[in-house]
Write a protein that holds these residues in place. Sequence first.
Motif, PDB file in Angstrom:
ATOM      1  N   GLU A   1       0.839  -1.206   0.000  1.00 22.70           N
ATOM      2  CA  GLU A   1       0.000   0.000   0.000  1.00 22.70           C
ATOM      3  C   GLU A   1       0.870   1.251   0.000  1.00 22.70           C
ATOM      4  O   GLU A   1       0.595   2.217  -0.715  1.00 22.70           O
ATOM      5  N   TRP A   2       1.942   1.228   0.812  1.00 29.32           N
ATOM      6  CA  TRP A   2       2.870   2.353   0.856  1.00 29.32           C
ATOM      7  C   TRP A   2       3.472   2.586  -0.527  1.00 29.32           C
ATOM      8  O   TRP A   2       3.505   3.706  -1.030  1.00 29.32           O
ATOM      9  N   GLY A   3       3.956   1.517  -1.149  1.00 31.96           N
ATOM     10  CA  GLY A   3       4.583   1.624  -2.465  1.00 31.96           C
ATOM     11  C   GLY A   3       3.609   2.101  -3.527  1.00 31.96           C
ATOM     12  O   GLY A   3       3.964   2.934  -4.371  1.00 31.96           O
ATOM     13  N   ALA A   4       2.381   1.610  -3.490  1.00 31.04           N
ATOM     14  CA  ALA A   4       1.381   2.029  -4.471  1.00 31.04           C
ATOM     15  C   ALA A   4       1.020   3.499  -4.285  1.00 31.04           C
ATOM     16  O   ALA A   4       0.801   4.217  -5.268  1.00 31.04           O
ATOM     17  N   ALA A   5       0.975   3.954  -3.056  1.00 31.26           N
ATOM     18  CA  ALA A   5       0.625   5.350  -2.775  1.00 31.26           C
ATOM     19  C   ALA A   5       1.714   6.312  -3.268  1.00 31.26           C
ATOM     20  O   ALA A   5       1.426   7.482  -3.524  1.00 31.26           O
ATOM     21  N   LEU A   6       2.935   5.810  -3.406  1.00 32.50           N
ATOM     22  CA  LEU A   6       4.018   6.675  -3.886  1.00 32.50           C
ATOM     23  C   LEU A   6       3.804   7.121  -5.319  1.00 32.50           C
ATOM     24  O   LEU A   6       4.147   8.247  -5.683  1.00 32.50           O
TER      25      LEU A   6
ATOM     26  N   SER B   1      11.354  -2.550  -6.150  1.00 30.83           N
ATOM     27  CA  SER B   1      11.601  -2.803  -7.575  1.00 30.83           C
ATOM     28  C   SER B   1      10.627  -2.054  -8.473  1.00 30.83           C
ATOM     29  O   SER B   1      10.929  -1.797  -9.638  1.00 30.83           O
ATOM     30  N   ALA B   2       9.474  -1.688  -7.939  1.00 36.10           N
ATOM     31  CA  ALA B   2       8.512  -0.910  -8.725  1.00 36.10           C
ATOM     32  C   ALA B   2       8.964   0.535  -8.885  1.00 36.10           C
ATOM     33  O   ALA B   2       8.437   1.261  -9.724  1.00 36.10           O
ATOM     34  N   HIS B   3       9.959   0.944  -8.082  1.00 31.68           N
ATOM     35  CA  HIS B   3      10.402   2.340  -8.101  1.00 31.68           C
ATOM     36  C   HIS B   3      11.857   2.505  -8.526  1.00 31.68           C
ATOM     37  O   HIS B   3      12.338   3.632  -8.634  1.00 31.68           O
ATOM     38  N   THR B   4      12.529   1.395  -8.745  1.00 32.05           N
ATOM     39  CA  THR B   4      13.928   1.435  -9.161  1.00 32.05           C
ATOM     40  C   THR B   4      14.263   0.085  -9.792  1.00 32.05           C
ATOM     41  O   THR B   4      13.424  -0.814  -9.836  1.00 32.05           O
ATOM     42  N   ASP B   5      15.458  -0.095 -10.263  1.00 32.69           N
ATOM     43  CA  ASP B   5      15.840  -1.376 -10.858  1.00 32.69           C
ATOM     44  C   ASP B   5      16.070  -2.426  -9.764  1.00 32.69           C
ATOM     45  O   ASP B   5      16.201  -2.102  -8.589  1.00 32.69           O
ATOM     46  N   GLU B   6      16.111  -3.672 -10.175  1.00 34.75           N
ATOM     47  CA  GLU B   6      16.205  -4.801  -9.232  1.00 34.75           C
ATOM     48  C   GLU B   6      17.477  -4.740  -8.369  1.00 34.75           C
ATOM     49  O   GLU B   6      17.430  -4.980  -7.170  1.00 34.75           O
ATOM     50  N   GLN B   7      18.614  -4.432  -8.974  1.00 30.13           N
ATOM     51  CA  GLN B   7      19.866  -4.373  -8.216  1.00 30.13           C
ATOM     52  C   GLN B   7      19.821  -3.264  -7.163  1.00 30.13           C
ATOM     53  O   GLN B   7      20.242  -3.466  -6.019  1.00 30.13           O
ATOM     54  N   THR B   8      19.309  -2.111  -7.526  1.00 29.25           N
ATOM     55  CA  THR B   8      19.206  -1.009  -6.572  1.00 29.25           C
ATOM     56  C   THR B   8      18.188  -1.345  -5.479  1.00 29.25           C
ATOM     57  O   THR B   8      18.410  -1.037  -4.309  1.00 29.25           O
ATOM     58  N   ALA B   9      17.102  -2.009  -5.854  1.00 28.71           N
ATOM     59  CA  ALA B   9      16.100  -2.419  -4.860  1.00 28.71           C
ATOM     60  C   ALA B   9      16.723  -3.362  -3.828  1.00 28.71           C
ATOM     61  O   ALA B   9      16.476  -3.236  -2.623  1.00 28.71           O
ATOM     62  N   ARG B  10      17.541  -4.283  -4.297  1.00 29.73           N
ATOM     63  CA  ARG B  10      18.237  -5.209  -3.385  1.00 29.73           C
ATOM     64  C   ARG B  10      19.162  -4.437  -2.440  1.00 29.73           C
ATOM     65  O   ARG B  10      19.197  -4.689  -1.239  1.00 29.73           O
ATOM     66  N   ALA B  11      19.913  -3.523  -3.000  1.00 27.58           N
ATOM     67  CA  ALA B  11      20.843  -2.722  -2.186  1.00 27.58           C
ATOM     68  C   ALA B  11      20.069  -1.861  -1.188  1.00 27.58           C
ATOM     69  O   ALA B  11      20.459  -1.755  -0.015  1.00 27.58           O
TER      70      ALA B  11
END
Length: 184
Positions: free
Chosen positions: A76-81, A140-150
């Motif tokens: 919900e937080w991510g979708a609200a962004l 990952s919905a807001h950045t690439d997979e590698q950055t999301a992991r980091a």
Amino acid sequence: MGAKRGPADPERRERIMAATERILLENGITGLSHRAVAREADVPLGSTTYYFATLDDLLDAAIRRLSERYARALHEWGAALGEVSPGELVEALADLVVSQLRDNRAELVLSFELSTAAMRRPELRDSALLYAETEREVLSAHTDEQTARALSRVLDGLLLQSLAAAAPPDRADITGPLAALLTP
């Protein structure tokens, strides 16, 4: 009030789960026992083992339920962004860290306790990784997979160090590492 029995208690499993969550959040993994859960849920001791044969079964079910609730809130937080710039994501993540530390301290402590326990108890690893998997998925919905992991790993470090610190972090302590990843 005595423990309800038989068909007159169709909510027994739910009361056992809710009691398990309360015990875990208040006392941690070491406070969990079938006896403690039965007492907290006001059910006969045999009911806890009827629904959950072992403590690990009970722990796993409770952690999965807590993780699912966290996952819903984080989604919900991510979708609200919506669409955000890297700088806006830094600020949103900093707000998330602050609110987690303020509003969900017991859940955070339990999450890190579970991760630590999973280091020696492989049967807990899947449950322990649910929090991090959800973070990576949402990020990952807001950045690439590698950055999301980091980012997930940086968030874990920020939260863990903040929980252990005598005073909460200031905003720059939170935004600094996040900005280093997102707005170098």
